[in-house]
Design an enzyme around this catalytic site. Structure first.
Site, PDB file in Angstrom:
ATOM      1  N   SER A 185       0.914  -1.194  -0.051  1.00  0.00           N
ATOM      2  CA  SER A 185      -0.136   0.097  -0.258  1.00  0.00           C
ATOM      3  C   SER A 185       0.999   1.341   0.045  1.00  0.00           C
ATOM      4  O   SER A 185       1.671   1.359  -0.934  1.00  0.00           O
ATOM      5  CB  SER A 185      -0.803   0.077   1.119  1.00  0.00           C
ATOM      6  OG  SER A 185      -2.136   0.600   0.869  1.00  0.00           O
ATOM      7  N   ASP A 291      -8.858  -5.098  -6.101  1.00  0.00           N
ATOM      8  CA  ASP A 291      -8.341  -4.259  -5.311  1.00  0.00           C
ATOM      9  C   ASP A 291      -9.320  -2.949  -5.747  1.00  0.00           C
ATOM     10  O   ASP A 291      -9.216  -2.384  -6.615  1.00  0.00           O
ATOM     11  CB  ASP A 291      -6.824  -3.994  -5.479  1.00  0.00           C
ATOM     12  CG  ASP A 291      -6.458  -2.928  -4.304  1.00  0.00           C
ATOM     13  OD1 ASP A 291      -7.189  -2.247  -3.538  1.00  0.00           O
ATOM     14  OD2 ASP A 291      -5.180  -3.055  -3.982  1.00  0.00           O
ATOM     15  N   HIS A 319      -7.296  -5.763  -1.513  1.00  0.00           N
ATOM     16  CA  HIS A 319      -5.944  -5.390  -1.158  1.00  0.00           C
ATOM     17  C   HIS A 319      -5.402  -6.049  -0.128  1.00  0.00           C
ATOM     18  O   HIS A 319      -5.351  -5.567   1.079  1.00  0.00           O
ATOM     19  CB  HIS A 319      -6.286  -3.825  -0.564  1.00  0.00           C
ATOM     20  CG  HIS A 319      -5.291  -2.614  -0.463  1.00  0.00           C
ATOM     21  ND1 HIS A 319      -4.326  -2.327  -1.561  1.00  0.00           N
ATOM     22  CD2 HIS A 319      -4.741  -2.007   0.825  1.00  0.00           C
ATOM     23  CE1 HIS A 319      -3.815  -1.427  -1.151  1.00  0.00           C
ATOM     24  NE2 HIS A 319      -3.753  -1.311   0.101  1.00  0.00           N
TER      25      HIS A 319
END
Length: 622
Positions: A185, A291, A319
């Site tokens: 991320s 995602d 994610h």
């Protein structure tokens, strides 16, 4: 540096010459006795306006024995804003310290696994977070320098200190200068950004679910995504900083991220794709095709701009870190990757297939590269039901229309494909005569006439047919936590190597939205400048859909849906219009493997079971 790398090779147990391939680094060092320390590195900026150059805290754990023997070690680095506010990994681990401020708990397993194998692990607090001074600027110069300057320090090119404000120097004489950056991320995003500077010493990066352009995190071809704001994210990650006032820095974030969705200098500063030609580091990437936080356009555009040795994993999950969906294989791959690019082990990892793709839950296939497809042009045509037509190689004629309004969503548009719907138009291939692999980034060109001076456009690709997929819109985006644990490396007091096992969260569906895209029609001529729309006048706009790699099975149908405001993801216009679509001037550039879809006439399913869109809450979920 060569001498240092050769010294590190002492930690590598070589196989006999007759062996098929050399063995990699082995856990020969005592983790409990590892050196744990902090260095504060000067980044050359004054983000908090206190009149002093900002220093970032780099918490270090490294094996004790090599330094005592005059040997140097390479570095695995994870630079993050989340070490005190939100945590890292599936279990949201935070950094911990002893009463003297010495680092004890290092989040994630990198230290446990790699330090005994002859690596140092360095966890950097981005400026404005945890123990670092300054202010975060959400992907801008402060964030990138926070990590780049640590790479420089590890190579003897920047100043480090033993305290946050003192003058006593800290040096990295124990480092070979070879650095690999990793992170999921925001952390992986910083790795992308540092690589895009071309900094010497950064040998490889491992971005997981990472952003390549912050514009494409907060915006989509002129439309504002429902992802919060840069200033809001900055306030979240700086909640437990050292007390510095970042109000002025946050005001700059608000001013730069204009609400109209235009691409400007603020976004250019945070667009690493534009500097991809500077990247020298190899890349091992992972991204979830489901995602809905860091949209897949981020890996797609980055990947196609790179010109380095690289490999990518694409999962059906959202994610999610590969450690939590394919743990053993990922750790083995990561071990070989770092051994090769940081220790120089000739283990052949760079010769393995360029892409691994999850076709069904826990069913993986390798392919030579991504993307694997070449674009074919498909065109919509009217059918027997208003607003429901066909998608093929022959251009349609006439028009179709829909009326935009609040409260609409892509999931709702897809739910009843045989019916006229006021908020969208739908075009289907019919039942496919053979499997169709969509691999790459699709683009849709729409010629639309709005009835008002403001308009949004959304487009989605839908695979209609029964399937079992990872539940990427579930609470953990395709995985489930188990009650058992497995351990990956060595443990020490306050820092264990054991993590909850996970399993696959699968769901049976009748449709699967495989790609989404959104745009502001006012940006039809330029993403940098809106053009006022004249009601009743046609405008042509081309915009991107999410990058993907998906096989639509034989007998399924692939559909293109065009609508207005997909309220689950984008903000609506000030006036919702009726939009008329010119079918003869509308098309889909679809990247496919082979000649394109061949189909036979077949009815669409009457009411397939879908899955609801995930709640999008921004990188705080990172």
């Amino acid at each position: 540096m060569l001498a240092g790398i050769l010294a590190v090779a002492a930690a590598v147990v070589a196989a006999p010459q007759s062996a098929a391939k050399p063995r990699g680094s082995e856990p020969v060092y005592d983790f409990a006795q590892a050196v744990r320390e902090t260095a504060w590195v000067d980044i050359g900026l004054d983000g908090d306006g206190d009149g002093r150059s900002d220093r970032v805290a780099a918490d270090i754990i490294r094996p004790k024995e090599p330094a005592a023997q005059g040997k140097k070690v390479p570095v695995i680095m994870d630079a993050s804003p989340y070490y005190s506010c939100c945590g890292r990994g599936n279990e949201s681990e935070l950094k911990t310290y002893d009463s003297a401020g010495r680092p004890v708990g290092f989040p994630l397993y990198y230290d446990n696994f790699f330090v005994p194998r002859g690596y140092a692990v360095v966890l950097v607090d981005l400026a404005g977070t945890n123990k670092s001074r300054g202010c975060t600027d959400i992907g801008g110069p402060s964030d990138i320098n926070s990590a780049r300057k640590v790479v420089d320090w590890l190579n003897g090119r920047a100043n480090g200190f033993t305290t946050a404000t003192g003058s006593a120097k800290a040096n990295a004489s124990w480092s070979t200068g070879a650095v690999g950056m990793i992170g999921k991320s925001y952390d992986g995003t910083v790795a992308n950004g540092v690589a895009a500077t071309g900094v010497d010493g950064l040998k490889t990066i491992v971005p997981i679910g990472a952003i390549s352009s912050w514009y494409d995190y907060y915006r989509s071809d002129g439309a504002s995504l429902r992802q919060g704001s840069p200033a809001g994210l900055a306030q979240t990650v700086s909640q437990r900083n050292g007390g510095q006032n970042c109000g002025a820095a946050n005001q700059k974030l608000t001013a730069g991220a204009t609400s109209n969705g235009d691409y400007n200098a603020f976004w250019l500063d945070r667009d690493y794709v534009q500097s991809a030609s500077k990247v020298k580091a190899s890349v091992l990437a992972s991204h979830g095709l489901g995602d809905l936080n860091v949209k897949t356009i981020n890996f797609g555009q980055w990947w196609e701009a790179l010109n380095v040795e690289r490999k990518i994993w694409l999962t059906q999950a959202g994610h999610v870190d590969p450690f939590d969906y394919r743990r053993s294989a990922w750790v083995d791959t990561l071990h070989k990757w770092f051994d090769h690019y940081l220790l120089g082990v000739d283990n052949g990892i760079e010769k393995t297939p360029g892409a691994s793709v999850e076709r069904e839950p826990d069913v993986w296939v390798d392919q030579a590269a991504w993307p694997a497809g070449n674009a074919v042009t498909l065109r919509p045509a009217s059918g027997g039901t208003p607003g429901v037509g066909t998608l093929g190689t022959t251009a349609g004629t006439g028009t179709a229309w829909f009326t935009d309004s609040s409260g609409q969503s892509s999931n709702g548009w897809a739910a009843r494909p045989t019916e006229t719907a006021s908020g969208r138009v739908l075009f289907s291939t019919g039942a496919l005569a053979k499997d169709l692999q969509v691999s790459g980034t699709a683009k849709v060109t729409v010629t639309a006439t709005p009835s008002t001076s403001t308009a949004r456009l959304s487009a989605i690709l839908v695979d209609y047919g029964p399937a079992t997929i990872r539940n990427y819109t579930g609470s953990k985006e395709g995985i489930k936590n188990e009650l058992t644990q497995s351990c990956w490396g060595s443990s020490a007091t306050g820092n264990d190597a054991c993590y909850l096992n996970t399993s696959t969260d699968a769901v049976s569906v009748g449709l699967n939205i495989i790609s989404r895209g959104w745009a502001d029609l006012a940006n039809h001529s330029s993403l940098s400048q809106e053009s006022p729309l004249t009601p009743g006048q046609p405008y042509t706009m081309t915009f991107r859909l999410a990058s993907t790699d998906h096989v639509v099975p034989q007998g399924h149908q692939l559909a293109l849906i065009i609508g207005g405001t997909d309220g689950s993801f984008i903000s609506g216009p000030s006036q919702y219009p009726k939009i008329t679509v010119d079918l003869g001037k509308t098309s889909l550039a679809l990247p496919v493997v082979g000649p394109g879809p061949s189909a036979v006439p077949a009815a669409l399913p009457v009411a397939p079971v879908g899955i609801a869109p995930a709640t999008v809450s921004g990188l705080e979920r990172g």
